[in-house]
Design an enzyme around this catalytic site. Structure first.
Site, PDB file in Angstrom:
ATOM      1  N   HIS A  81       0.829  -1.219   0.000  1.00 33.41           N
ATOM      2  CA  HIS A  81       0.000   0.000   0.000  1.00 33.41           C
ATOM      3  C   HIS A  81       0.861   1.267   0.000  1.00 33.41           C
ATOM      4  O   HIS A  81       0.510   2.269   0.641  1.00 33.41           O
ATOM      5  CB  HIS A  81      -0.938   0.019   1.213  1.00 33.41           C
ATOM      6  CG  HIS A  81      -1.913  -1.116   1.249  1.00 33.41           C
ATOM      7  ND1 HIS A  81      -3.188  -1.017   0.752  1.00 33.41           N
ATOM      8  CD2 HIS A  81      -1.807  -2.395   1.712  1.00 33.41           C
ATOM      9  CE1 HIS A  81      -3.824  -2.170   0.922  1.00 33.41           C
ATOM     10  NE2 HIS A  81      -3.003  -3.022   1.485  1.00 33.41           N
ATOM     11  N   ASN A 154     -10.184  -2.953   2.466  1.00 28.70           N
ATOM     12  CA  ASN A 154      -9.880  -2.947   1.030  1.00 28.70           C
ATOM     13  C   ASN A 154     -11.155  -2.709   0.235  1.00 28.70           C
ATOM     14  O   ASN A 154     -12.245  -2.687   0.799  1.00 28.70           O
ATOM     15  CB  ASN A 154      -9.289  -4.302   0.616  1.00 28.70           C
ATOM     16  CG  ASN A 154      -7.804  -4.418   0.944  1.00 28.70           C
ATOM     17  OD1 ASN A 154      -7.131  -3.411   1.172  1.00 28.70           O
ATOM     18  ND2 ASN A 154      -7.300  -5.636   0.950  1.00 28.70           N
ATOM     19  N   HIS A 345      -3.776   1.053  12.042  1.00 30.97           N
ATOM     20  CA  HIS A 345      -3.547  -0.194  12.768  1.00 30.97           C
ATOM     21  C   HIS A 345      -4.908  -0.818  13.077  1.00 30.97           C
ATOM     22  O   HIS A 345      -5.697  -0.211  13.816  1.00 30.97           O
ATOM     23  CB  HIS A 345      -2.788   0.131  14.066  1.00 30.97           C
ATOM     24  CG  HIS A 345      -2.608  -1.041  14.972  1.00 30.97           C
ATOM     25  ND1 HIS A 345      -2.555  -2.345  14.526  1.00 30.97           N
ATOM     26  CD2 HIS A 345      -2.457  -1.110  16.320  1.00 30.97           C
ATOM     27  CE1 HIS A 345      -2.390  -3.150  15.558  1.00 30.97           C
ATOM     28  NE2 HIS A 345      -2.336  -2.436  16.653  1.00 30.97           N
TER      29      HIS A 345
END
Ligand code: HDE
Length: 688
Positions: A81, A154, A345
């Site tokens: 990413h 995603n 995170h």
């Protein structure tokens, strides 16, 4: 003597844009350039030399500071990413969200919570193009009053692998091959397909990866998914399993593969630019956040394991319940400070949200802090403004690289008696984990319930419309034709036969490899009885709108300004944008029109629909320009709505194109029919 420089160029925290931090602006009244120590700089053009033509002196601390800082400008890019685009915005819950979760940011429909979103590609480096065939990351940081909640998802609801143990292998296989350093940002090479063809659990995700989902039209037009099953916990302590879904208000849309390839050349920053420009122009991208909510009993009835991230729950089985909306309304002030340094995170959760033991999620819970330590250089990355919670942080952690906070006092431990006012645990308000009963003997094994790898891949294929199936077959053919090792191709063809025989046959036929598929030994036979899920198709649910789309009008000297104005008004009324494209950038003769772009700088691939309004003379010149003819040919081939006037007929003739084809609209009867065609986005009837 140099006068000390006043720090007038600093905003107060109330004025500042991000994280309540101060940051420098260039709008100071006293704008004397200084070093990082605040020393005013007298000459920013010349280094300090021993003699006019002599060597540069080691003593030149101004030069050394400037170059040292420059040398350290890059931080390690994200290992996955790396290429991303960010934006600020807000989230607002809908009424009823609180019944699932006690999270403070889900309680009050009147209350907005700040968010920062980073969209990304996965495989390419930070400088790679925006439109490769790739999964898109969709990571949202909610700055809630109970701490930061990161939903790091995603644009595809499933993943390639079931267990974190395989992630480095997956990523190594898709990244540039280690000996040659290519290909960049591409899965069409041997190592990826070697790995994928040896991983039956990847088959479902591969179908998505080869579908139009991985060549999205823009970042405003992608769906987002939390992928894993999470838990929400309400005030009464009841737990509900959820899958998170983001749905764009303008609908999800994709490009054709050839468009994605051409856009990569015409505008490598296409998605980043599009996001920036739409926010800049006030057309704020918006998504609805929904959950598929279910209890343990429902989970037990599903024919797959809810902890398996290679499976989805069809919406037709468990529908989406909207719980909020997100609007992105502010571009970052600084790409590096915000988009690059933001540290997501999945472990950042708040009371009311909890994990499940999905073995992929569990591995992620370790990885993200670990990656920030190397990427952001130490344990204090939470103090960087973009990562800093908006609620207070109080604990006894101390020191480390780049510590910004200046704690006071002697005590940095707990329990203590020397600082009775210092922070203490709070058993009522503090986060507690849901007492998940899942545990057992220590082992390295997959449950039997994770064993079916083909049924949902087949269901995905059967849920697609005909053009979407064509694209999937074409994508497999393209990628596997790029693979150089025959055995890998044969192995993949074997998997495709199992997913759906017709898919395997089509790809084998297209590659000239009919009959070559390797026989794959199955652990569990694919099911044939899963109902197609129309919600998985982009084409089937494409909204008929012009909103958020861009129409190019091709104009020349002498074009009829009134006709151009009519198109502009009609598109604007629908919420779309018009760009004037002409052979040259200067004001046109005879009509006062000022082009936005040139034909060479703005190939038709950058637009959703096109209109040709040349003058008679202008059309003659366009016919002699290969770029202009290709401009139209591409728009035609890419299935765009096309409006044209009588003068433009010669361009169709030159391009060998049929101006009576579906979606090609003669504007002599007005612009309404053209707008109707533009609403469809792609004119599938023209699909060859
Ligand atoms: Fe990530 N992933 N990931 N991932 N991921 C990272 O964290 C990782 C996975 C996702 O815009 C890294 O800060 C492991 C699934 C997004 O900054 C790293 C595993 C999903 C982003 C990492 C996964 C994601 C990342 C790299 C398997 C969808 C970009 C830089 C166990 C649900 C966030 C960083 C941004 C980034 C590890 C699998 C989404 C290395 C080990 C599944 C959107 O920590």
């Amino acid at each position: 003597m140099v006068k000390p420089v006043k720090k007038q160029g600093q905003k107060t925290s109330a004025q500042s844009g991000s994280g309540g931090e101060t940051h420098q602006t260039t709008t100071s009244a006293d704008n004397t350039l200084t070093t990082n120590q605040g020393l005013a700089i007298s000459d920013n053009q010349n280094s300090l030399k021993g003699g006019l033509r002599g060597p540069t002196l080691l003593e030149d601390m101004v030069l050394r500071e400037k170059i040292t800082h420059f040398d350290h400008e890059r931080i390690p890019e994200r290992i996955v990413h790396a290429r991303g685009s960010g934006a600020h915005g807000f989230f607002q819950p809908l009424k009823g969200a609180s019944r699932f979760s006690k999270a403070a940011f889900l309680q009050d429909p009147e209350e907005k919570t700040r968010v920062f979103v980073r969209f990304s590609t996965v495989a390419g480096g930070a400088g790679s193009v925006d439109t490769p065939r790739d999964v898109r990351g969709f990571a949202v940081k909610f700055y809630t009053e109970e701490g930061n909640f990161d939903l790091v998802g995603n644009n595809i609801p499933v993943f390639f692998i079931q267990d974190a143990m395989k992630f480095p292998d997956l990523i190594h296989s898709v990244k540039m091959e280690p000996d040659r350093g290519f290909p960049q940002a591409a899965s069409a090479h041997d190592t990826f397909w070697d790995f994928a063809s040896l991983m039956p659990e990847s088959m479902h995700m591969l179908m998505w990866a080869m579908s139009d989902r991985t060549i999205p039209y823009s970042l405003r037009h992608i769906e987002g998914f939390g992928v894993h099953t999470f838990r929400l916990i309400n005030e009464a302590g009841d737990s509900t399993f959820v899958k998170f879904h983001w749905r764009p208000s303008v609908g999800a849309m994709s490009t054709l593969w050839e468009e994605a390839v051409k856009i990569a050349g015409a505008d490598p920053d296409h998605h980043r630019r599009d996001l920036w420009e739409s926010i800049d122009s006030g057309a704020f991208p918006e998504w609805t956040l929904s959950v598929q909510a279910f209890d343990q009993e429902t989970a037990d009835k599903l024919d797959f394991d809810i902890l398996d991230p290679t499976k989805l729950i069809p919406e037709e089985v468990i529908p989406l319940t909207p719980i909020g909306r997100m609007v992105l309304n502010r571009n970052p002030d600084n790409f590096f400070a915000e988009t690059e340094q933001v540290a997501f995170h999945p472990g950042n959760i708040v009371p009311g949200i909890d994990f499940t033991p999905d073995p992929l999620l569990q591995g992620r819970l370790f990885s993200y802090i670990d990656t920030q330590l190397i990427r952001l250089g130490g344990p204090n990355f939470h103090e960087i403004p973009i990562n800093k919670p908006v609620c207070p942080m109080r604990n006894f952690q101390r020191d480390g690289h780049m510590r910004m906070a200046v704690p006071t006092g002697r005590v940095s431990y707990e329990p203590n008696s020397l600082a009775p006012e210092s922070p203490r645990e709070n058993s009522k308000a503090g986060f507690t984990s849901f007492p998940d009963p899942n545990s057992g003997p220590k082992l390295r094994q997959r449950p039997e319930s994770f064993a079916d790898h083909y049924s949902q891949a087949r269901q995905f294929w059967r849920s697609m419309t005909a053009p979407e199936q064509d694209h999937i077959a074409d994508a497999f053919t393209f990628e596997l034709s790029k693979v150089e090792t025959p055995a890998i191709r044969f192995r993949m063809l074997g998997h495709l036969d199992l997913i759906e025989p017709v898919l395997g046959e089509r790809v084998a036929e297209a590659m000239g490899l009919a009959g070559k598929a390797e026989k794959i030994v199955l652990a569990v036979a694919p099911r044939d009885d899963l109902e197609p899920s129309p919600a998985l198709s982009l084409v089937a649910k494409a909204p008929a709108i012009v909103k958020g789309r861009t129409v190019a009008v091709l104009v020349t000297d002498g074009s009829d300004a009134k006709a151009v104005g009519a198109v502009q008004r009609a598109v604007k009324k629908e919420g779309g944008t018009v760009k004037l494209v002409a052979p040259r950038i200067g004001e046109l003769k005879g009509n006062g029109l000022v082009p936005d772009m040139t034909i060479e700088g703005a190939p038709s691939v950058l637009f959703d629909a096109v209109v040709l309004l040349p003058s008679e003379e202008g059309a003659k010149a366009l016919v002699a320009m290969p770029q202009a003819v290709n401009w139209l040919r591409d728009a035609f081939g890419h299935l765009k709505a096309i409006g044209f006037n009588a003068a433009a007929q010669s361009l169709f003739d030159k391009g060998g194109l049929d101006s009576d084809a579906p979606g090609v609209i003669d504007l002599k009867g007005g612009v309404e029919d053209f707008i109707d065609a533009a609403r469809k986005h792609k004119i599938w009837d023209r699909n060859p």
